[in-house]
Design a protein around this motif. Structure first.
Motif, PDB file in Angstrom:
ATOM      1  N   LEU A   1       0.880  -1.286   0.015  1.00 40.81           N
ATOM      2  CA  LEU A   1      -0.128  -0.193   0.142  1.00 40.81           C
ATOM      3  C   LEU A   1       0.704   1.289  -0.022  1.00 40.81           C
ATOM      4  O   LEU A   1       0.691   2.093  -0.687  1.00 40.81           O
ATOM      5  CB  LEU A   1      -0.953   0.066   1.146  1.00 40.81           C
ATOM      6  CG  LEU A   1      -1.698   1.282   1.253  1.00 40.81           C
ATOM      7  CD1 LEU A   1      -3.086   1.033   0.312  1.00 40.81           C
ATOM      8  CD2 LEU A   1      -2.438   1.419   2.587  1.00 40.81           C
TER       9      LEU A   1
ATOM     10  N   ARG B   1       2.219   1.923  -3.407  1.00 39.36           N
ATOM     11  CA  ARG B   1       1.282   2.043  -4.240  1.00 39.36           C
ATOM     12  C   ARG B   1       1.035   3.663  -4.026  1.00 39.36           C
ATOM     13  O   ARG B   1       0.656   4.619  -4.857  1.00 39.36           O
ATOM     14  CB  ARG B   1      -0.138   1.359  -4.064  1.00 39.36           C
ATOM     15  CG  ARG B   1      -1.003   1.224  -5.216  1.00 39.36           C
ATOM     16  CD  ARG B   1      -1.814   0.248  -5.354  1.00 39.36           C
ATOM     17  NE  ARG B   1      -2.822   0.071  -4.204  1.00 39.36           N
ATOM     18  CZ  ARG B   1      -2.791  -0.919  -2.905  1.00 39.36           C
ATOM     19  NH1 ARG B   1      -2.021  -1.972  -3.317  1.00 39.36           N
ATOM     20  NH2 ARG B   1      -3.743  -0.920  -2.106  1.00 39.36           N
ATOM     21  N   GLU B   2       1.077   4.165  -2.824  1.00 33.55           N
ATOM     22  CA  GLU B   2       0.298   5.514  -2.442  1.00 33.55           C
ATOM     23  C   GLU B   2       1.429   6.344  -2.515  1.00 33.55           C
ATOM     24  O   GLU B   2       1.537   7.592  -2.117  1.00 33.55           O
ATOM     25  CB  GLU B   2      -0.251   5.312  -1.271  1.00 33.55           C
ATOM     26  CG  GLU B   2      -1.559   4.835  -1.113  1.00 33.55           C
ATOM     27  CD  GLU B   2      -2.288   5.118   0.253  1.00 33.55           C
ATOM     28  OE1 GLU B   2      -1.906   5.878   0.917  1.00 33.55           O
ATOM     29  OE2 GLU B   2      -3.492   4.585   0.251  1.00 33.55           O
ATOM     30  N   GLY B   3       2.829   6.142  -3.006  1.00 27.38           N
ATOM     31  CA  GLY B   3       3.679   6.878  -3.445  1.00 27.38           C
ATOM     32  C   GLY B   3       4.930   7.267  -2.069  1.00 27.38           C
ATOM     33  O   GLY B   3       5.640   8.081  -1.888  1.00 27.38           O
ATOM     34  N   TYR B   4       4.643   6.264  -1.045  1.00 27.75           N
ATOM     35  CA  TYR B   4       5.662   6.533   0.000  1.00 27.75           C
ATOM     36  C   TYR B   4       6.735   5.480  -0.184  1.00 27.75           C
ATOM     37  O   TYR B   4       6.970   4.675   0.785  1.00 27.75           O
ATOM     38  CB  TYR B   4       4.704   6.093   1.365  1.00 27.75           C
ATOM     39  CG  TYR B   4       3.618   7.274   1.671  1.00 27.75           C
ATOM     40  CD1 TYR B   4       4.089   8.275   2.332  1.00 27.75           C
ATOM     41  CD2 TYR B   4       2.385   6.901   1.086  1.00 27.75           C
ATOM     42  CE1 TYR B   4       2.905   9.097   2.658  1.00 27.75           C
ATOM     43  CE2 TYR B   4       1.251   7.739   1.508  1.00 27.75           C
ATOM     44  CZ  TYR B   4       1.594   8.856   2.287  1.00 27.75           C
ATOM     45  OH  TYR B   4       0.648   9.705   2.271  1.00 27.75           O
TER      46      TYR B   4
ATOM     47  N   HIS C   1       9.976   5.833  -0.903  1.00 25.98           N
ATOM     48  CA  HIS C   1      11.325   6.064  -0.182  1.00 25.98           C
ATOM     49  C   HIS C   1      11.211   5.104   1.095  1.00 25.98           C
ATOM     50  O   HIS C   1      10.323   5.271   1.931  1.00 25.98           O
ATOM     51  CB  HIS C   1      11.625   7.403   0.159  1.00 25.98           C
ATOM     52  CG  HIS C   1      12.985   7.792   0.330  1.00 25.98           C
ATOM     53  ND1 HIS C   1      13.402   7.343   1.787  1.00 25.98           N
ATOM     54  CD2 HIS C   1      14.204   8.453  -0.122  1.00 25.98           C
ATOM     55  CE1 HIS C   1      14.872   7.817   1.595  1.00 25.98           C
ATOM     56  NE2 HIS C   1      15.102   8.483   0.683  1.00 25.98           N
TER      57      HIS C   1
ATOM     58  N   GLU D   1      12.444   5.633   3.974  1.00 25.29           N
ATOM     59  CA  GLU D   1      12.172   6.566   5.055  1.00 25.29           C
ATOM     60  C   GLU D   1      10.637   7.114   5.029  1.00 25.29           C
ATOM     61  O   GLU D   1       9.957   6.892   6.436  1.00 25.29           O
ATOM     62  CB  GLU D   1      12.930   7.910   5.180  1.00 25.29           C
ATOM     63  CG  GLU D   1      14.329   7.707   5.468  1.00 25.29           C
ATOM     64  CD  GLU D   1      14.644   7.505   6.986  1.00 25.29           C
ATOM     65  OE1 GLU D   1      13.838   7.608   7.633  1.00 25.29           O
ATOM     66  OE2 GLU D   1      16.012   7.643   7.177  1.00 25.29           O
ATOM     67  N   LEU D   2       9.986   6.970   3.939  1.00 25.33           N
ATOM     68  CA  LEU D   2       8.547   7.467   3.833  1.00 25.33           C
ATOM     69  C   LEU D   2       7.615   5.984   4.282  1.00 25.33           C
ATOM     70  O   LEU D   2       6.804   5.948   4.968  1.00 25.33           O
ATOM     71  CB  LEU D   2       8.328   7.668   2.891  1.00 25.33           C
ATOM     72  CG  LEU D   2       8.551   9.365   2.260  1.00 25.33           C
ATOM     73  CD1 LEU D   2       8.150   9.687   0.996  1.00 25.33           C
ATOM     74  CD2 LEU D   2       8.192  10.303   3.423  1.00 25.33           C
TER      75      LEU D   2
ATOM     76  N   LYS E   1       8.581   3.640   6.186  1.00 24.66           N
ATOM     77  CA  LYS E   1       8.820   3.547   7.419  1.00 24.66           C
ATOM     78  C   LYS E   1       8.038   4.344   8.338  1.00 24.66           C
ATOM     79  O   LYS E   1       7.199   3.655   9.142  1.00 24.66           O
ATOM     80  CB  LYS E   1      10.122   3.460   8.016  1.00 24.66           C
ATOM     81  CG  LYS E   1      10.374   3.773   9.526  1.00 24.66           C
ATOM     82  CD  LYS E   1      11.795   4.445   9.565  1.00 24.66           C
ATOM     83  CE  LYS E   1      11.845   4.984  11.340  1.00 24.66           C
ATOM     84  NZ  LYS E   1      13.094   5.520  11.421  1.00 24.66           N
ATOM     85  N   ARG E   2       7.701   5.549   7.859  1.00 25.76           N
ATOM     86  CA  ARG E   2       6.979   6.478   8.642  1.00 25.76           C
ATOM     87  C   ARG E   2       5.613   6.029   8.358  1.00 25.76           C
ATOM     88  O   ARG E   2       4.512   6.312   9.438  1.00 25.76           O
ATOM     89  CB  ARG E   2       7.327   7.938   8.503  1.00 25.76           C
ATOM     90  CG  ARG E   2       8.600   8.315   9.051  1.00 25.76           C
ATOM     91  CD  ARG E   2       9.013   9.739   8.472  1.00 25.76           C
ATOM     92  NE  ARG E   2       9.948  10.298   9.365  1.00 25.76           N
ATOM     93  CZ  ARG E   2      11.071   9.908   9.430  1.00 25.76           C
ATOM     94  NH1 ARG E   2      11.677   8.907   8.634  1.00 25.76           N
ATOM     95  NH2 ARG E   2      11.942  10.492  10.150  1.00 25.76           N
ATOM     96  N   TYR E   3       5.299   5.709   7.216  1.00 22.85           N
ATOM     97  CA  TYR E   3       3.781   5.605   6.859  1.00 22.85           C
ATOM     98  C   TYR E   3       3.169   4.217   7.303  1.00 22.85           C
ATOM     99  O   TYR E   3       1.999   4.043   7.904  1.00 22.85           O
ATOM    100  CB  TYR E   3       3.768   5.594   5.223  1.00 22.85           C
ATOM    101  CG  TYR E   3       2.167   5.868   4.805  1.00 22.85           C
ATOM    102  CD1 TYR E   3       1.405   6.741   4.969  1.00 22.85           C
ATOM    103  CD2 TYR E   3       1.573   4.726   3.929  1.00 22.85           C
ATOM    104  CE1 TYR E   3       0.030   6.836   4.549  1.00 22.85           C
ATOM    105  CE2 TYR E   3       0.340   4.796   3.630  1.00 22.85           C
ATOM    106  CZ  TYR E   3      -0.287   6.148   4.001  1.00 22.85           C
ATOM    107  OH  TYR E   3      -1.796   6.026   3.602  1.00 22.85           O
ATOM    108  N   THR E   4       4.109   3.289   7.416  1.00 20.68           N
ATOM    109  CA  THR E   4       3.436   2.097   7.745  1.00 20.68           C
ATOM    110  C   THR E   4       3.831   1.645   9.418  1.00 20.68           C
ATOM    111  O   THR E   4       3.308   0.625   9.969  1.00 20.68           O
ATOM    112  CB  THR E   4       3.946   1.009   7.124  1.00 20.68           C
ATOM    113  OG1 THR E   4       5.658   0.821   7.167  1.00 20.68           O
ATOM    114  CG2 THR E   4       3.803   0.801   5.584  1.00 20.68           C
ATOM    115  N   THR E   5       4.640   2.434   9.930  1.00 21.26           N
ATOM    116  CA  THR E   5       5.473   2.296  11.123  1.00 21.26           C
ATOM    117  C   THR E   5       6.428   1.033  11.336  1.00 21.26           C
ATOM    118  O   THR E   5       6.569   0.634  12.240  1.00 21.26           O
ATOM    119  CB  THR E   5       4.317   2.180  12.433  1.00 21.26           C
ATOM    120  OG1 THR E   5       3.592   1.095  12.433  1.00 21.26           O
ATOM    121  CG2 THR E   5       3.425   3.481  12.216  1.00 21.26           C
TER     122      THR E   5
ATOM    123  N   MET F   1       9.208   0.632  13.998  1.00 24.29           N
ATOM    124  CA  MET F   1       8.964   1.759  14.978  1.00 24.29           C
ATOM    125  C   MET F   1       8.817   1.361  16.369  1.00 24.29           C
ATOM    126  O   MET F   1       8.532   2.383  17.108  1.00 24.29           O
ATOM    127  CB  MET F   1       8.411   2.855  14.540  1.00 24.29           C
ATOM    128  CG  MET F   1       9.078   3.651  13.171  1.00 24.29           C
ATOM    129  SD  MET F   1       7.934   4.729  12.495  1.00 24.29           S
ATOM    130  CE  MET F   1       7.993   6.335  13.256  1.00 24.29           C
TER     131      MET F   1
END
Lengths: 574, 404, 406, 97
Positions: free
Chosen positions: A108, A111-114, A116, A118-119, A121-125, A128
């Motif tokens: 996901l 698909r949504e453009g996250y 990178h 680092e993105l 990681k931050r978007y999916t956690t 973390m």
């Protein structure tokens, strides 16, 4: 996956190693590196190779230290590993067990453009949680690889940061808890004043004497009593927290004249001068006194709040900026205990202390310093006044503090000597319009803002001179220090802002400045204040609004000069 | 909530050879400017060039706190405007930024300090903000977890309380702005560093990237930690120092602190995230650095202060810390506006105070870029204020950036 | 009081069977031996299910035997009060611990949180950014507090912490982090060469992977070699050995920070060490990589190396019937050998390239389905899946002999 | 946590020092007393701007800077530190009082 976290924490990137599908630390090449990963931490997997790697690394270290026994041993190669793993069927599979990050989440994020890492990681956690991804981030990366057209080296890895694993905050703080967080500084008079019933106050590292209540006396009542005693008779106050610097050398006068903005080339031995210091940018840094003890010997006082800062600043000037000047600085702040005796009878008390020097007005005028003895105890007596009354700051080596205090209290009985603290000190200086660091001298004021423009010498250069002439610093419309009195003699709300208008229906008004101090003046029996007001000195005589929405008060104040009491300075010159 | 319907957060268009406006820096401020250019001014012929990944600088590394408790008019005005915008943004962007106005509490440790706080609070009230000074039981009721009774080294005399202060999900800010700007037709390019800013006769005409040259009418630089480097591409020198700022989190636990609290006897600020971690930060590392890794001394210092407020924290464990390069100006305040080169403007010097101002900077800079005139709120933040002595120095610390 | 099964092997392991320790898990009294970790103690008592995951509240067991443990987090209460979020693998057992599971209601087995379907959809990545937008203030007023309560794992003990902590410093020429084969060899070599040496080990004894290896070094079996090396290092005056000490960070100019955990009777609960070294030798080994497949998060699915460790070092049998999905041959053989020694029945052995369909079971894995290289779908009952992907951890293949003379 | 070598005290921890920033060369004192405009520009350049060609104060690279050893000998120490990786070159200069 090699546990190279502690290696990578210094910002070293790990390199993707295709053969083992893992990120490996590379061996350090330069001596700047302190760390050398060995064995499993660098992808060397077999027991014999690990033993050899550890041994070789230790020999490398010994070579770095030039220890004679070292050998030059080869470092084993990274162990190969099979790269074929297992296929998997359809369905949601977990990558990060703690944060419930699944293969679907990684997809996901892509698909949504996250995309990178680092993105992602931050978007999916991913990674973390409290395990910080130790078992999950490589799988996350491989999952990204399998669904995107990026290469592993391109995707890279997220930044490694300490701690490797969560660590106890209790241990990170150690013993610095409660009262032990930072050291407490007490003056040499601490015990003596405590015995006199002093209430102390924490400010910075210091414990200050705040006020000396009598039984059942409120702080307000105590301040009134203490202040009137000083104005009418005699008081004493601890001044030991002032910074005190001994300056010696053939260029000492030149050194000081570069640092302070006044002209004091005419200062004679035995005289002292109120001085002002600017920062390089032209704003006022500090005020204090310079006393000339000898041809090349000076004693300097620095405000308590700035004692450390200005000391460093002086040292820098002497050591870094002008090393060619012959000047030696010694901080003697802790060596001298300093007690001010203040009030109309201060000279009488000094006479009673068996001085071995002349204390008559001609022999010890205002703004002079004498080195001598009181009752045989070595002292330096400075004729200065923060309160506006006749006053002497008596410095004695710290070890004699108790002796000095008991002499002063004993002989002061004749004039009902009253010890006082910071609160009364503040009342007295506000009545005189004297400045305080942090309140009036707040790092944003020019000498002229403070009404001290005349102190800037035009005959010499000094630090801050050039930039103090910048257009906005000499422009019209700056806020200037003024005094204010309550027209109806009602209490003035602390911290009020000054305005020409009443509050509008939203409770708003344009602020033209604010009060820095607001007190009841016992000697004037009036409520007075100091403050900054736009074009303030031109507005003396005007009436302005003082609004304190926090206190729910708006009152009218009359603008006056910032010196309320004895403006001609008759009393302290008595 | 059919998340399958959500398209990519930003489109991946072909780069054109020319745009009206180029924004260098795809952080919160740059992306906010892009959003407001499109929304308020209908300008979408814009390229945002990000050298790394969107929101990857200080937007990704901060303590997510928003507040507007500043003494000086200029500082207060901009941040208070931002606070108003934060309240609307989730709906405006159709992206939940998780703004939680849980209240911001600034602790004073002496009556004198509390009086200074009251000066600040009165300034805020007169400027239209809601703020209280709390002491004693009122403070204890506001922050029940706060230890007001133990033998603290620096007792708490009272606090400034701003109810609208709080926290926002920091990453979401960059994503929300980027998504909306991209939907409006603005082009956002990641991994696209600017290698040169081309100037002819004191006027900007293009920028160079590894993907080619982009001609443009104007260039806006908003790159925080890289400000000196990017400005030097245009031959400009900035009154900026680069310092390392750190923050760190504990392991997540169930809610144990509602408000955001700041301790002032040595700086330490703390809040608890929606995920349960305590986030802590303090002053900068105190020296110039581009290393992006922190000094442990600062962590020890901040934690010791945090324990003064909340002794129970000693039972928790520090889970992760991060650090980044902050660009701090010589008076600790931002430099926003046009530069001496025609068509070139900048937003930099925020130090570690920039996150909270994100939408206000975007809003105001969009207005500047659209109208070629500096709007009132950012007028005081000029580049030349250091030359003419009009610093905006809230701390009064002078030209020593590591003290702000 | 439920029945507590005994999964302790009759002999072997580096545990002291003469010292029995009592503890409780979610109110159930259990026993273990000195030398156990909480993980091995729970497994010895047949307790695989120890936690619930954060978002979906799936049942979670013990996956690893080290600090990499992803989700077996518990709250441990001792004389200092309660500490949340401890990994069961990092707690060295002492007498009298009260261990409770976290993040479930009303109990670990019957957690209502698993029915959680906020907003009607699945809690996929980025869920929060897209939801709770309307009405305007609803996020802050209603949703955020609910979500805050659901998040956050354990609970912090609000009572005063009466434990003592300290900070100390050390300096050395060579600092070795980790006491497996590479670390032991490095420390011994540096020390015998005359360098002042510090050896840091997070575990309470030296040896790392040597403690469950079947290898031999210098003619000794690995575990005995580790004990001998430990003794030799302790005897050298220029060596400081620090066990129970976790090096957690490297900072500028050769500074390593480490936390030493106190044991019963120590004045300090923990000490932070700041150690400046001229050279740091990082011998921290490697971490195993799990296999990603549907249902891979069930309790009873464990890393291969961890299974070896539980069997050989702690004398605990983590199951009775195992499926082996280990990509590398040497690792696979090693795991199988360990399980056979423990009397665990091997239900199936997968080969690299096989397709794993799923693992099933509600609170514990009970069956495993896969397709072999001929495309045949197969299914077997099991209570243990041993797993390790291609890129593996440090593994000492059995029977390898090494020689170290410094 | 930097390890700074004080020429008087030896290698010491960063926490014993406070930072003084770039080692700046100030405009000539006692000169330009009447040329306020020039003096202002010179001081502005030296104090505020960070890339003075001869003496950069905020480089991403080697920076000649001063530290005050308040937790030791109370002297200023001059070092060259690379701001990118914090490595300190060997030339350390003490300023004697």
């Amino acid at each position: 996956m090699p546990t190279a976290h502690i290696f990578a924490q210094m910002g070293e990137k790990l390199t993707f190693h295709a053969e083992t599908q893992s990120f490996l630390p590379s061996l350090p090449e330069q001596s700047q590196h302190y760390i050398d990963p060995v064995g499993g931490a660098r992808g060397v997997l077999y027991m014999d190779a690990c033993l050899a790697d550890g041994k070789a690394s230790a020999h490398d270290a010994m070579a770095d230290f030039n220890m004679h026994k070292h050998l030059d041993l080869p470092r084993p190669a990274v162990s190969p590993a099979p790269i074929q793993g297992f296929e998997r069927g359809k369905g949601k599979a977990f990558i990060d067990f703690q944060n419930d990050v699944t293969t679907a989440d990684i997809a996901l994020a892509q698909r949504e453009g996250y995309g990178h890492i680092e993105l992602t990681k931050r978007y999916t956690t991913l990674g973390m949680g409290t395990d910080q991804g130790k078992t999950s981030w490589t799988n996350g990366l491989l999952e990204m690889l399998s669904i995107s057209d990026m290469k592993a080296a391109e995707i890279g890895h997220t930044t490694y940061r300490p701690p490797y694993s969560p660590v106890s905050i209790g241990a990170l703080v150690g013993t610095e808890t409660g009262q032990q967080m930072t050291p407490i500084r007490r003056t040499p008079f601490h015990k003596g004043f405590a015995d006199l019933g002093c209430v102390f106050q924490t400010s910075g590292d210091w414990l200050y004497s705040r006020y000396f209540p009598q039984p059942d006396e409120t702080m307000t009542a105590a301040i009134k009593r203490e202040a009137l005693a000083v104005r009418n008779s005699l008081g004493c106050v601890d001044m030991s927290t002032l910074g005190k610097i001994d300056i010696y050398g053939a260029d000492a006068m030149l050194f000081l004249s570069r640092l302070y903005c006044n002209n004091f080339a005419t200062l004679k031995i035995g005289q002292l001068r109120y001085v002002l210091m600017l920062r390089e940018d032209g704003y006022v840094l500090d005020d204090g006194t310079i006393s000339r003890l000898g041809e090349n010997h000076f004693h300097l006082t620095i405000t308590t709040a700035n004692a450390g800062k200005v000391w460093q600043y002086l040292k820098k000037a002497a050591m870094v900026d002008w090393p060619e000047l012959d000047v030696t600085l010694t901080s003697v702040s802790d060596q001298w205990a300093s007690l001010a005796i203040t009030g109309p009878y201060a000279r009488d008390l000094l006479s009673a202390l068996k001085p071995d020097f002349d204390v008559l007005p001609a022999g010890l005028p205002f703004a002079s310093v004498r080195i001598g003895h009181l009752y045989g105890y070595p002292v330096r007596v400075f004729g200065v006044s923060f309160s506006g009354e006749l006053s002497y700051e008596i410095n004695t080596p710290s070890g004699y503090a108790d002796a000095l205090l008991s002499m002063v209290m004993e002989h002061g009985k004749a004039w009902n000597i009253t010890p006082y603290g910071l609160e009364t000190l503040d009342v007295l200086r506000i009545e005189k319009g004297h400045l305080s660091i942090g309140t009036e001298i707040d790092g944003r004021r020019t000498a002229d803002d403070l009404g001290l423009g005349k102190m800037l010498s035009r005959k010499k250069d000094f630090v801050g001179r050039a930039l103090s002439q910048r257009p906005a610093m000499i422009a019209e419309g700056r806020q200037q220090l003024i005094g204010l009195i309550s027209e109806q003699n009602e209490p003035i709300p602390h911290a009020a802002h000054l305005s020409d208008t009443e509050l509008d229906q939203n409770g708003c008004a344009e602020s033209l400045g604010f009060l820095t101090a607001a007190i009841y003046s016992p000697v004037m029996d009036h409520y007075i204040a100091l403050g900054f007001l736009k074009n303030g000195r031109q507005r003396i005589g005007d009436t302005v609004w003082a609004h304190s929405p926090i206190a729910g008060q708006s009152i009218r104040l009359k603008v006056t000069s910032s010196c309320f009491y004895d403006p001609e300075g008759v009393r302290y010159r008595a | 909530m059919g998340n399958k319907r959500w398209p990519a957060i930003i489109a991946t268009p072909e780069m054109r050879s020319s745009y009206d406006t180029v924004i260098i820096g795809g952080g919160g401020h740059g992306l906010a400017t892009a959003h407001y250019l499109a929304k308020n001014h209908g300008i979408t012929d814009v390229a945002v060039l990000e050298g790394s990944w969107i929101g990857g600088g200080n937007t990704a590394r901060n303590t997510t706190i928003v507040r507007s408790d500043y003494l000086l008019n200029a500082s207060f005005g901009l941040k208070n405007f931002a606070l108003k915008l934060w309240g609307e943004l989730s709906q405006e962007l159709n992206f939940n930024l998780m703004y939680e106005p849980r209240g911001y509490v600034d602790l004073a440790h002496s009556d004198g300090e509390l009086e200074h706080f009251t000066i600040r609070a009165n300034a805020m009230r007169l400027g239209g903000a809601s703020v209280e000074i709390l002491t004693g039981q009122a403070l204890q009721d506001c922050v029940p977890e706060l230890d007001l009774n133990s033998a603290a080294r620096f007792p708490v005399a009272g606090a400034l309380f701003q109810p609208a202060g709080g926290v926002i999900r920091h990453d979401a800010v960059a994503w929300g702005f980027a998504r909306k700007a991209s939907q409006a037709g603005i082009h956002i390019f990641q991994k696209t560093p600017v290698t040169k800013i081309n100037i002819t006769k004191d006027k900007v005409n293009s920028v160079d990237t590894p993907q080619g040259r982009i001609n443009c009418r104007q260039v806006f630089i908003s790159v925080a930690g890289a400000s000196n480097q990017v400005a030097s591409l245009a031959g400009l020198d900035l009154p900026i120092h680069s310092i390392n700022v750190q923050a760190f989190v504990t392991e997540p636990v169930k809610p144990a602190l509602k408000t955001v609290v700041n301790y002032n006897a040595g700086l330490s600020y703390i809040s608890q995230t929606a995920k349960g971690e305590f986030v802590l930060g303090g002053a900068s590392d105190g020296y110039n650095s581009f290393a992006r890794r922190g000094s442990f001394a600062r962590i020890e210092d901040v934690l010791a202060r945090a324990l003064q407020m909340f002794p129970f924290l000693s039972r928790l464990r520090l889970m992760r810390h991060w650090s980044g390069t902050a660009d701090i100006s010589m008076d600790g305040n931002a430099i926003i506006g046009q530069l001496p080169i025609d068509g070139l403007s900048i937003n930099c010097g925020w130090g570690y105070a920039g996150f909270k101002a994100t939408p206000a900077v975007g809003h105001q800079m969009a207005e500047l870029l659209a109208n070629n005139a500096t709007p009132d709120l950012i007028k005081p933040f000029t580049y030349d204020r250091f030359a003419n002595g009009a610093e905006i120095d809230d701390a009064g610390a002078g030209p020593y950036p590591w003290h702000h | 009081m439920s029945h507590v099964p005994d999964c302790r092997l009759p002999d072997g392991g580096l545990i002291d069977r003469n010292i029995t320790l009592n503890f409780s898990f979610d109110g159930i009294a259990m026993q273990c031996y000195s030398g156990d970790t909480l993980a091995s103690a729970l497994l010895a008592n047949g307790q695989h299910l120890v936690a619930r995951s954060l978002k979906y509240h799936h049942p979670r067991g013990i996956v690893s035997a080290g600090l990499e443990e992803p989700s077996a987090l518990v709250t441990v209460t001792d004389q200092y009060g309660s500490t949340p979020n401890l990994k069961v693998t990092e707690v060295v057992m002492r007498d009298g611990l009260t261990v409770t599971s976290q993040n479930n209601h009303p109990s670990l087995k019957r957690d209502y949180g698993r029915f959680l379907k906020l907003g009607g959809g699945a809690l996929s990545a980025g869920f929060y950014y897209k939801t709770f937008l309307w009405p305007k203030h609803a996020w802050h007023k209603y949703f955020a507090p609910i979500i805050r309560n659901l998040a956050g794992q354990g609970r912090v003990d609000p009572t005063p912490d009466h434990a003592h902590y300290d900070k100390r410093r050390k300096f050395c020429d060579v600092l070795v982090i980790g006491s497996g084969p590479a670390g032991c060899a490095a420390a011994l070599t540096a020390a015998q060469g005359g360098a002042t040496t510090i050896l840091i080990e997070q575990d309470h004894i030296l040896g790392g992977s040597l403690l469950y290896s079947q290898d031999s070094i210098d003619g000794l079996n690995a575990t005995d070699w580790a004990a001998d090396t430990s003794e030799a290092l302790h005897a050298l005056s220029n060596v400081t050995v620090m066990t129970r000490t976790l090096a957690f960070g490297q900072y500028d100019h050769g500074l390593i920070q480490a936390i030493e955990t106190g044991q019963d009777g120590d004045i300090n609960r923990a000490i932070m060490w700041k150690i400046r070294a001229r050279k740091i030798i990082l011998a921290t080994g490697a971490i195993e990589r799990p296999v990603v497949f549907p249902g891979n998060d069930k309790p009873g699915i464990m890393l291969a190396n961890a299974v070896c460790q539980y069997i050989r070092r702690f004398a605990v049998s983590p199951g009775t019937r195992a499926v082996v999905a280990v990509a590398a041959e040497e690792d696979r053989l090693r795991a199988i050998a360990a399980m056979q020694d423990a009397g665990i029945e091997i239900a199936a052995i997968l080969s690299p390239g096989d397709q794993i369909i799923s693992a099933t079971g509600r609170l514990h894995v009970n069956a495993f389905t896969w397709k072999n290289d001929k495309g045949q779908r197969q299914r077997t009952k099991c209570d243990l899946v041993v797993w390790l992907d291609a890129n593996r951890a440090y593994i000492c293949p059995d029977g390898r002999k090494a020689d170290i003379s410094c | 946590m930097l390890l700074i070598t004080c020429p008087h005290c030896g290698p010491r921890d960063e926490s014993e020092f406070s930072y003084g920033g770039a080692r700046r060369i100030w405009p000539d004192h006692d000169a330009n007393l009447d040329q306020t405009e020039t003096a202002m520009q010179d001081w502005h350049q030296t104090l505020y701007l960070s890339s003075t060609p001869s003496n950069p104060s905020n480089p991403s690279g080697p920076l000649t800077e001063i530290w005050y050893h308040g937790g030791g000998c109370e002297c200023w120490v001059e070092i060259i530190r690379n701001t990118k990786d914090h490595s300190i070159s060997n030339r350390q200069k003490g300023h004697a009082s």
